[in-house]
Structures are given as structure tokens and as C-alpha cells.
Design an enzyme around this catalytic site. Structure first.
Site, short mmCIF file in Angstrom:
data_model
loop_
_atom_site.label_atom_id
_atom_site.label_comp_id
_atom_site.label_asym_id
_atom_site.label_seq_id
_atom_site.Cartn_x
_atom_site.Cartn_y
_atom_site.Cartn_z
N ASP A 33 -0.24 -1.36 2.81
CA ASP A 33 -0.35 -2.47 3.76
C ASP A 33 -1.62 -2.33 4.59
O ASP A 33 -2.30 -3.32 4.88
CB ASP A 33 0.86 -2.48 4.70
CG ASP A 33 2.13 -2.93 4.00
OD1 ASP A 33 2.04 -3.36 2.84
OD2 ASP A 33 3.20 -2.85 4.62
N SER A 35 -4.53 -0.84 3.80
CA SER A 35 -5.71 -1.18 3.01
C SER A 35 -5.81 -2.69 2.82
O SER A 35 -6.90 -3.26 2.88
CB SER A 35 -5.66 -0.47 1.65
OG SER A 35 -5.66 0.92 1.82
N ASP A 37 -4.61 -5.01 4.86
CA ASP A 37 -5.00 -5.62 6.14
C ASP A 37 -6.49 -5.45 6.41
O ASP A 37 -7.15 -6.36 6.93
CB ASP A 37 -4.19 -5.01 7.28
CG ASP A 37 -2.76 -5.51 7.31
OD1 ASP A 37 -2.48 -6.52 6.64
OD2 ASP A 37 -1.92 -4.91 8.00
N SER A 82 4.72 -14.67 8.83
CA SER A 82 4.71 -13.21 8.89
C SER A 82 4.34 -12.76 10.30
O SER A 82 3.95 -13.58 11.14
CB SER A 82 3.71 -12.65 7.87
OG SER A 82 2.42 -13.10 8.17
N LYS A 114 11.48 -2.30 11.91
CA LYS A 114 10.83 -3.12 10.88
C LYS A 114 11.24 -2.56 9.52
O LYS A 114 10.62 -1.65 8.98
CB LYS A 114 9.32 -3.11 11.03
CG LYS A 114 8.63 -4.06 10.07
CD LYS A 114 7.12 -4.05 10.25
CE LYS A 114 6.49 -5.10 9.35
NZ LYS A 114 6.78 -4.90 7.92
N ARG A 135 11.02 -16.38 1.93
CA ARG A 135 10.02 -16.84 2.90
C ARG A 135 9.02 -17.78 2.25
O ARG A 135 8.53 -18.71 2.87
CB ARG A 135 9.28 -15.64 3.50
CG ARG A 135 8.34 -16.07 4.63
CD ARG A 135 7.74 -14.88 5.35
NE ARG A 135 6.82 -14.14 4.50
CZ ARG A 135 6.25 -13.01 4.84
NH1 ARG A 135 6.54 -12.46 6.00
NH2 ARG A 135 5.41 -12.39 4.03
N CYS A 403 -12.39 13.53 -24.64
CA CYS A 403 -11.15 12.80 -24.39
C CYS A 403 -9.97 13.71 -24.71
O CYS A 403 -9.93 14.31 -25.79
CB CYS A 403 -11.10 11.54 -25.25
SG CYS A 403 -9.50 10.69 -25.17
N CYS A 406 -8.15 11.90 -28.16
CA CYS A 406 -8.83 11.81 -29.46
C CYS A 406 -9.91 12.87 -29.63
O CYS A 406 -10.47 13.02 -30.72
CB CYS A 406 -9.42 10.42 -29.66
SG CYS A 406 -10.81 10.05 -28.55
N CYS A 424 -9.01 5.39 -30.19
CA CYS A 424 -8.31 6.42 -29.41
C CYS A 424 -6.85 6.02 -29.20
O CYS A 424 -6.56 4.95 -28.65
CB CYS A 424 -8.99 6.63 -28.07
SG CYS A 424 -8.12 7.80 -26.99
#
Length: 663
Positions: A33, A35, A37, A82, A114, A135, A403, A406, A424
């Protein structure tokens, strides 16, 4: 914030639209949340500085909960917005000062938990439960009455002292205990587990079967009351709700001063870990209802309320190993294997490490005692190291040069490390899993575990192989019974009619998510036009920047990708063209599906109807154009007969769809 171009603005809009879709529609958020915002505030700041850039689809224009299309949409009695978030006591003080300046004096406040759940509005008529809405966009919500009616803590009838007609608003959630039971059931059935209780609650409210919803033990905590007979204070309204039989979580409290609020915030934070449900903060509201009315609201938030968000819960555990996974586009991602620890209501044994740069920046080493938290209660991550416990023999970790699947050399890009071997098996397995997933073609009965089993026995090694699966092949796979084979083959057959944007998403084109796929489908209309599109033509589409355009051109220029699409078409895959409103033969017509379809899933049928301009409702009314009746059709079929509506069987629906929709 540094210099920003319009391409940067469009990219940020596109990113936030995708996060909104994952959070509100798929119930699969991928960032915290906090990040989210931060990114939203950045977007708002750009739009203030450059109003001429603002696009009509900007996520600042809506709350994000777009209709899933599975349930009818109904207007709210009053806006259901909200609540703005703050993350520090300093920001909370700014809310207090702003509120008191608008009112001219200091009001009292109420404070409540909350709960990390799904907001709903519930209406009662003549004291009987009548309707429940999500909502939605704050103005309209989806009718989720059937699933909400399965909540055992929700009173179906109110006592005589309650008003005849009222509405309560609350948060639907799963307790930690119910969440653990649900995930245990998911494991037993070979299904993916839910990441957290909120995702599980959101997914349950979207179920088409209320019988299935009833098994999941949803709960409801009321946080608001709408009625002509409400009291002078919000706190008193919650007390009334409790007296009438509603559950009101966590001891709401009246606070006379700012200091009372801060003390209560600290008290709840201390007891947070002992609560039976997930919370991510507290909500502070002006207590006096008349003052709330005076303060009013903005286009997105109430001015009289604020949510104080706690820092994510944190735990200390041992980093036992770092394994490297190969993603669907070949990107190598290091993953931390942890000694299991209980955090935010679930058992955590893995955490994302993102990339080599992140590991070097934090100097994370195997054997370290690390601090883990769930960012916004979503994905576990390592946020720190207890260096006092580090072994003197520990060594820095390095990304492998080959990798891990593979064993071909990998390529170091600006941030990522990528396996570029198109054959791969590691990247291909992830690609096939995504191709069949809910986010892409949504093929029922073909989840991650089934895909992995078919991949391991050699029945599928590419996405197109899915459409070549035959009954005799599947009978040789241990654990596959006749009924599961028939169900899987029926789902695959239904997936052969696919909307253009769905297929573009499913192909795993680097940097092209669902929003970009929709933009491509809207602009070009057919798959052939997308494949042949030039760089300049792609860059002319709003939301498609140079990086994405170059990736699309590069993807379709590769022989193996064109060959994969050609093979899908040879195996019967038909791409539904995106039709304009004028061309759409079912434009504006409302359909209702009832019973079980045999040749496609209900989701696939709904999608094909919408591609032709039609709408799908979950309830029968005089405005219904036709009811599609599958086997074991129930009350909806009878109601349609009583109203004299058109009733189609599955064959009639397929005849219309096949005649009109294939490009």
C-alpha cells in the site's frame, strides 16, 4: 522528483492501472500500500504540473475497483469512498490541523481498527437483509448479495428497535484461523494457496457459487451506519449497530484530544499481533456527524477521516539458501529459502530478493539471520540483517553465469540477468503456467500443479502443446481420472475461442501487461495487424512508449514466436476480433447464464458475449435479452419462462458466437 517526460507520465499511469486491476479485480496485489501511495502521489504531482498531459483513463480519476462483469452493477445510496492514508504521526498532525482549521475549533474523534478486508455496503428493508454491494468505483458497486448472505455473523433480521430501512458499511474479512483452514483445503485439492486473508476474502466475494462461498467462513465488521434515525456521534452509531446484532471489531473508542488518539494508536499497535484478524492500521474519524457533514468529501476521500497505517509486521529468521528461478520472459530471479516463521497470519518460508543488485546493496548472505516483513501484507521480503549474528565464514552471494535450468550462458542487462535460450525448460514452464492462468487464458482445471505434471512427463513443452492434448495421452499420466480428463479437455476446447487482448497478454511479450494488450487490441482489432505493426505505428498508441514498442516488434520478428502462434491456429485456436460498437451484433443486449455449460466455461462464454458488445448479468429481469440455459438450470430458468423471455441452449449460443466473432 526529477525531470519527467510525457512518456514517463504515461508509463506511470499504465503501471498504476495494472496495480489497480491486480488489487481490486484479481485480488493479487504485487506492491505494498505504501509503495502504491507513493506512486499515486507522484502521478498527482505530475498532473498538477502538466494538466495538458492528463489522460481520461488516469487512475487518479477513479478508485480502482472496476466491475468484474460477473455481477450486476447497482448505484450506491451515497458515495462510498476510500480513506486517505498517513504513515507517520507528523502526517497525522497535519490532518488534525487541517480539520480544525476548516471547522474553526477542535472536534472530538473516534478511533477504530482498520481491518485488512473488502469494503461492502449492506441494505436492510423492513429490518430484513435485502442487498449487499461491493465498493466498486465509489458511485456504483457490484451486487454480491448471494455471497455476503453466507456470512454467519451478519444478522438476516434486525430487532424492532432498529429503523425499518437502513444501510451499514463494513469490512468483509477472514480470520487467521479461517484463512489457515482455507489454505489447508486448497493444498489438499492441489490448488494454489492464497497469499493473505484479504486476497482470500476478495476472491470469495467474486465466486459464482454461494455454496462455495459459504464453506470459507467469511466474517464482517461494521464501521458505518446510514439511516434517518442515526445518532449525533459516529461512536454512538457503532454502539447501536452492536446492539442490533452486528459485529464491530476491536473496541472503537472516543478520543477527546489529539493526545488521546496517539495513545490509542500505540496501545493497538502493541496488541496487534494478538488480534484474531489482520489489521494494517487504525481509522480516525471526526466523531460528530454534523461536523462530518460540514467537512464533506473530495472526489476520492472523506475529509473527516484518515487511516493511520502501521509499519508492516517484522520477524527474524535464518536465510538457509538462495535459489534462482527462471521467469516466463527468461529473467533470473533469486529467491530466499527461509527457516519457516509465522508472520501476518501466515507461515513464511520464502522471500523475494528481486535481483543481484538488491542482494549486493543489502549484502545478504546465506546463513544470515535476517529480518523479514510482508510489504503491505503482500509479498514477504528481507528488509535487514542482524550482523551481530553473522558467521565470520560467510561469503557474498553471486548470480550464476549459467542458467540454473538449461545451463546456457546468461546475459546481464541493465538491472536483470536473462536466459536468452528460447528452448530453456525453466522459462518455458513459467510461460505455460502463466498462459493457462486466470490472468491470461483462464483455462479451468489447468493450474500450476497440473501444468508442471504434464511438463515433467513430456506431454507439453510449449503453450501450443496445450491444444494438442488428447484423451489417450492423459490416461497415461498417473493420478488423472476419466472425469478430470474430460473436464480438462472441455476447458481447453472452450479456450480455443480467445479474445485478442487475452491472447496478447498470455503470450508473455516483455513489458506488455493486460493494459498494454487492451490498448493494442483496441487499436488494431486483429492479431495479424498487431504482428505486422511497425515501430512508428505502435508508438502512436497512447500508453505504448518506445521501450514497449521495440519489445513488441522484436517479439513478433522472431521465427519461433510466429511459428508458435501459427501452430495454435492449426490446432483450432481462433482469435476473436475486437469490434467497434457499430459493428457489434450483440451491442447493448443483456444475457443471463444459468446451469452448467459443456463446451466452454461460464467465464469463456461471458467473455465471448462481451466481445460482440453484449452484457452479462447474474439476475433475470424484463430487460434480459436471452437466458442461456445449461444442464441443471434452476430458478433463473423458471423466472425467464414466467416472464416470457427468449431461452437459448448452449448450441444456439455457440451458433451465434461462431458466426459473428471470429476474425
Amino acid at each position: 522528483m526529477g525531470a519527467v517526460s510525457r512518456d514517463d507520465y504515461i508509463a506511470l499511469c499504465t503501471e498504476l492501472v495494472e496495480h489497480d486491476r491486480r488489487y481490486y479485480v484479481l485480488n493479487q496485489p504485487t506492491i505494498s500500500d505504501y509503495s502504491y501511495d507513493v506512486k499515486m502521489r507522484e502521478l498527482q504531482e505530475i498532473e498538477v504540473q502538466h494538466p495538458e498531459w492528463k489522460v481520461s483513463w488516469s487512475p487518479t480519476m477513479y478508485l480502482g475497483d472496476r466491475p468484474s462483469g460477473q455481477f450486476p452493477v447497482v448505484p450506491h445510496s451515497s458515495p462510498m469512498l476510500s480513506i486517505a492514508n498517513v504513515y507517520s504521526l507528523q502526517e497525522l498532525e497535519e490532518f488534525f490541523s487541517r480539520t480544525e482549521k476548516l471547522l474553526g475549533y477542535s472536534p472530538g474523534y473516534s478511533l477504530e481498527l482498520k481491518i485488512d478486508g473488502i469494503a461492502v455496503a449492506i441494505r436492510y428493508e423492513k429490518r430484513l437483509f435485502a442487498q449487499a454491494l461491493s465498493r466498486g468505483n465509489g458511485v456504483k458497486g457490484e451486487d454480491i448479495t448471494a455471497n455476503v448472505s453466507t456470512i454467519r455473523s451478519l444478522p438476516m433480521r434486525l430487532p424492532q428497535e432498529a429503523p425499518e430501512d437502513l444501510e451499514v458499511r463494513g469490512e468483509v474479512f477472514l480470520s487467521y484461523e479461517a484463512f489457515e483452514e482455507l489454505n489447508a483445503c486448497q493444498r489438499e485439492q492441489g490448488k494454489l494457496e492464497f497469499a493473505n486473508p484479504r486476497n482470500a476474502a476478495g476472491g470469495t466475494l467474486k465466486l459464482l457459487s454461494s455454496k462455495e462461498a459459504a464453506k470459507r467462513k467469511l466474517d464482517l465488521s461494521v464501521y458505518g451506519l446510514i439511516t434517518d434515525q442515526k445518532k449525533r456521534s459516529h461512536f454512538e452509531n457503532l454502539q447501536l449497530c452492536s446492539q442490533w446484532g452486528f459485529f464491530v471489531a476491536g473496541m472503537p473508542k472516543q478520543c477527546r484530544s489529539r493526545q488521546d488518539v496517539v495513545e490509542r494508536i500505540r496501545e493497538i499497535e502493541e496488541m496487534r499481533a494478538a488480534l484474531p484478524m489482520a489489521i494494517d492500521g487504525v481509522v480516525i474519524k471526526v466523531d460528530n456527524i454534523a461536523y462530518q457533514d460540514r467537512l464533506g468529501l473530495t472526489s476520492k476521500h472523506y475529509r473527516w477521516a484518515i487511516a493511520y497505517k502501521y509499519a508492516p509486521e517484522r520477524a527474524e529468521t535464518i536465510l538457509e539458501d538462495i535459489v534462482v528461478q527462471v521467469g516466463k520472459t527468461g529473467i533470473l530471479t533469486p529467491v530466499a529459502e527461509l527457516a519457516p516463521v509465522f508472520l501476518s497470519g501466515s507461515r513464511v518460508s520464502r522471500a523475494s530478493l528481486y535481483n543481484q543488485d538488491e542482494i549486493e546493496k543489502k549484502d545478504i548472505r546465506i546463513g544470515d539471520s535476517v529480518y523479514v516483513e510482508k510489504g503491505g501484507e503482500v509479498i514477504p521480503k528481507i528488509v535487514g540483517i542482524n550482523l551481530a549474528k553473522r558467521s565470520l565464514e560467510s561469503e557474498p552471494w553471486k548470480m550464476p553465469s549459467l542458467c540454473p535450468v538449461c545451463h546456457e550462458p546468461v546475459v546481464k542487462e541493465k538491472v536483470s540477468v536473462r536466459c536468452v535460450n528460447p528452448l530453456c525448460s525453466g522459462g518455458m514452464l513459467e510461460k505455460i503456467c502463466f498462459f493457462a492462468s486466470k490472468s491470461a487464458l483462464n483455462i479451468d482445471h489447468l493450474g500450476e500443479k497440473v501444468v508442471t505434471k504434464l511438463f515433467e512427463v513430456g506431454l507439453i513443452s510449449s503453450c501450443s502443446d496445450i491444444f494438442a492434448l488428447a484423451e489417450e495421452d492423459l490416461k497415461q499420466v498417473p493420478g488423472f481420472k476419466d472425469r478430470s480428463i474430460q473436464n480438462l479437455l472441455a476447458s481447453i476446447a472452450g479456450a480455443k475461442k480467445v479474445a485478442l487482448d487475452r491472447l496478447l497478454t498470455a503470450l508473455s511479450i516483455p513489458f506488455v501487461g493486460s493494459s498494454g494488450a487492451i490498448a493494442l487490441a483496441d487499436h488494431f482489432g486483429t492479431l495479424d495487424k498487431v504482428i505486422e505493426a511497425s515501430l512508428d505505428e505502435l508508438m502512436s498508441i497512447e500508453g505504448i512508449g518506445p521501450k514497449v514498442a521495440a519489445s513488441i516488434v522484436a517479439f513478433f520478428s522472431k521465427h519461433e514466436n510466429r511459428e508458435e502462434i501459427r501452430r495454435m491456429q492449426e490446432l483450432g485456436v481462433q482469435v476473436l476480433s475486437k469490434q467497434s460498437d457499430k459493428e457489434a451484433p450483440l451491442q447493448g443486449k443483456v444475457f443471463v447464464l444459468t446451469g452448467t455449460l459443456q463446451q466452454m466455461t461460464r467465464t469463456q462464454a461471458e467473455e465471448r458475449i462481451r466481445c460482440l458488445g453484449g452484457k452479462v448479468s447474474s439476475s433475470v429481469s424484463k430487460s434480459t435479452y436471452a437466458v442461456i440455459a445449461g444442464s441443471e438450470a434452476g430458478g433463473k430458468l423458471k423466472k425467464a419462462q414466467d416472464l416470457g423471455l427468449s431461452i437459448w441452449n448452449e448450441s444456439e449460443l455457440l451458433r451465434i458466437l461462431d458466426a459473428k466473432s471470429v476474425s
